[in-house]
Design an enzyme around this catalytic site. Structure first.
Site, PDB file in Angstrom:
ATOM      1  N   CYS A   1       0.859  -1.074  -0.107  1.00 58.68           N
ATOM      2  CA  CYS A   1       0.099  -0.021   0.065  1.00 58.68           C
ATOM      3  C   CYS A   1       0.717   1.114   0.135  1.00 58.68           C
ATOM      4  O   CYS A   1       1.560   1.538   1.038  1.00 58.68           O
ATOM      5  CB  CYS A   1      -0.799  -0.085   1.237  1.00 58.68           C
ATOM      6  SG  CYS A   1      -1.735   1.443   1.948  1.00 58.68           S
TER       7      CYS A   1
ATOM      8  N   CYS B   1       0.430   4.027   2.706  1.00 62.20           N
ATOM      9  CA  CYS B   1       0.728   3.517   4.011  1.00 62.20           C
ATOM     10  C   CYS B   1       2.053   3.405   4.082  1.00 62.20           C
ATOM     11  O   CYS B   1       2.894   3.931   5.198  1.00 62.20           O
ATOM     12  CB  CYS B   1       0.482   1.798   4.078  1.00 62.20           C
ATOM     13  SG  CYS B   1      -1.056   1.336   3.943  1.00 62.20           S
TER      14      CYS B   1
END
Ligand SMILES: [Zn+2]
Length: 146
Positions: free
Chosen positions: A68, A71
Site C-alpha cells: 500500500c 501506508c
C-alpha cells in the site's frame, strides 16, 4: 498517589501496573526489565494485540500493508508521532496481510486505517493518512486521558 494504571510491555507484552505519575519517568517492565516506552511503534499481531488494546493506556493502531503506497508514505509520520505522543499512548502497527483475523475483527476495508483503542473499546477511527500536523491534531482531539 493516583490509582495504578495498566499497560502492556512492547517487548514481552506482559501487563504492568504503574501509578500514572511514573509514566514519564522512563519506567521499565516488571517482567523483562526492558523500557516500557521506546519512542517507536510496536508491531502487533493476533497473539499480543489484546494485551495492549485492553489496557488503561490508550492504543493508537495503524492498520497497513506492504503493497500500500499511502501506508508507506504515512509510516514515517506515524513513527515520529510515537516519539511525540508517548507516554500518553502506545502506538502500534498491524500488518493486515499477516494479521487477517484482526483486519476482519475491525472490518478494515481501506488502508491505512487508524484506530484508537482504550480499555478494550474502539474510541476513534480515521480512514486514510494525514499530514503530520493534522494527524497530531486528530490525536490530541481523540486520545482519552489515561
Ligand atoms: Zn516486558
Amino acid at each position: 498517589m493516583s490509582e495504578p494504571m495498566t499497560l502492556a510491555c512492547p517487548h514481552c507484552h506482559r501487563r504492568n501496573r504503574l501509578p500514572a505519575e511514573r509514566l514519564d519517568q522512563a519506567p521499565r517492565c516488571g517482567a523483562c526489565k526492558e523500557a516500557l516506552f521506546s519512542g517507536a511503534p510496536v508491531d502487533l499481531g493476533g497473539a499480543n494485540f489484546n494485551a495492549h488494546a485492553n489496557a488503561d493506556l490508550p492504543l493508537v493502531v495503524d492498520f497497513w500493508a506492504s503493497w500500500c503506497g499511502p501506508c508507506q508514505q504515512f509510516a514515517p509520520v506515524f513513527a515520529q508521532a510515537a516519539g511525540n505522543i508517548e507516554p500518553r499512548a502506545r502506538l502500534a502497527k498491524v500488518d493486515t496481510e499477516a494479521a487477517q483475523e484482526l483486519a476482519a475483527r475491525f472490518a478494515i476495508r481501506s488502508i491505512p486505517t487508524l484506530l484508537i483503542m482504550h480499555r478494550g473499546k474502539e474510541v476513534a477511527r480515521l480512514n486514510g493518512a494525514l499530514p503530520p500536523s493534522d494527524f497530531q491534531r486528530w490525536l490530541d482531539g481523540n486520545l482519552p486521558s489515561a
